[in-house]
Scaffold this active site. Structure first.
Site, PDB file in Angstrom:
ATOM      1  N   GLU A  52       0.815  -1.213   0.000  1.00 61.81           N
ATOM      2  CA  GLU A  52       0.000   0.000   0.000  1.00 61.81           C
ATOM      3  C   GLU A  52       0.851   1.266   0.000  1.00 61.81           C
ATOM      4  OE1 GLU A  52      -2.562  -3.300   0.850  1.00 61.81           O
ATOM      5  OE2 GLU A  52      -0.669  -2.682   1.781  1.00 61.81           O
TER       6      GLU A  52
ATOM      7  N   HIS B 234     -10.679  -7.016   8.606  1.00 64.70           N
ATOM      8  CA  HIS B 234     -11.342  -6.643   7.357  1.00 64.70           C
ATOM      9  C   HIS B 234     -12.673  -5.925   7.610  1.00 64.70           C
ATOM     10  CE1 HIS B 234      -8.643  -9.952   6.258  1.00 64.70           C
ATOM     11  NE2 HIS B 234      -8.622  -9.441   5.033  1.00 64.70           N
TER      12      HIS B 234
END
Length: 304
Positions: A43, A110
């Protein structure tokens, strides 16, 4: 992408596969892999590349596969994207899309709601639509804006909420809340899934006249709309899915207490999720969610 030929999309599996939630499905075939690019699982590197593209005159959109993974790119967002214009006048023309939230049994890595982390960072804009039309209008506004915009999308709403969306391009102004329903008993100030929780509660309790305000933009906030809602009811519940401590509701409640005290008929209440990791088990996740306690909070306000 037709309006901005210099726009590049980047993310993990966003090209042929269409992304984890199929949001970019078909775009690689339409616009080519030069503009819809798969990236490594890094990321920080993707965000750095996005900023580098901006330095070269491009626009870029970076998709976090899950909002939780933003921790791996935190420095790039808060110290590079957010500050580069302040430091030397360089726009960071980057949109970061973040699928967020729980309710789907995906567990603690998540399902987090981490939008409040970024509302304390000058230089960022943070938006969080609750319906398809606002999602389109805010996304177009984000792409048209030369500043870095974090665009939160609730995963549980992808397939559970539908609505009319104009075909022509249009903008929803960043920084403007939406009055969903005008009422006189209680103000519920919320965003994202909280809007739909409140609408369901209103349908089940037609005797309570709720003034429902969808913030839509979390940075900047629409303080005028917040004050207008408080003035109509005098009783306020700030509702969000994020854990209670340090959530955006604390800022909204504090601002109301400081600037709207003369309008209040009861203490401002907050309703957030439990201060624990998000459970995997659906039954436990439902108890974790703020939704399981909002009815009690509304009853407390009505009885005050």
């Amino acid at each position: 992408m037709e309006a901005h030929p210099q726009l590049i999309l980047m993310g993990q599996d966003i090209a042929e596969y269409g992304g984890a939630f199929k949001i970019t499905e078909g775009l690689a075939a339409t616009f080519g892999k030069d503009r819809v690019r798969n990236t490594p699982l890094c990321e920080s590197a993707i965000l750095g590349a996005a900023l580098g593209l901006s330095l070269e005159g491009f626009k870029s959109m970076m998709e976090m596969q899950f909002a939780d993974f933003v921790t791996c790119g935190f420095n790039q967002i808060v110290n590079n994207l957010a500050k580069i214009h302040y430091r030397w006048g360089q726009p960071a023309d980057v949109v970061v899309r973040l699928p967020t939230g729980g309710g789907v049994g995906a567990g603690p890595f998540h399902s987090q709601s981490i939008e409040a982390w970024f509302t304390q960072v000058p230089g960022l804009k943070v938006v969080y639509p609750s319906n398809p039309a606002d999602a389109k209008g805010l996304l177009i506004a984000a792409f048209n804006d030369p500043n870095p915009v974090l665009f939160f999308e609730h995963k549980a709403l992808y397939r559970s909420v539908s609505g009319e969306v104009p075909e022509a391009p249009f903008e929803v102004p960043i920084g403007k809340a939406r009055l969903v329903a005008e009422g006189s008993d209680i103000s519920v100030i919320t965003y994202g899934a909280g809007v739909h929780w409140t609408l369901e509660y209103m349908e089940a309790h037609p005797d309570i006249d709720i003034d429902l305000l969808d913030l839509r933009s979390l940075l900047p906030l629409d303080y005028e709309a917040i004050r207008d809602s408080v003035s109509r009811t005098g009783k306020v519940l700030v509702l969000h899915e994020a854990t209670l401590t340090g959530g955006l509701g604390a800022e909204v409640a504090a601002w109301i207490g400081e600037h709207c005290f003369d309008l209040l008929d009861a203490p401002v209440l907050r309703c957030g999720s439990l201060d624990t990791p998000v459970p995997f088990r659906i039954e436990l996740e439902q108890q974790f969610m703020a939704r399981s306690r909002m009815g009690e909070a509304i009853g407390q306000l009505m009885a005050y």
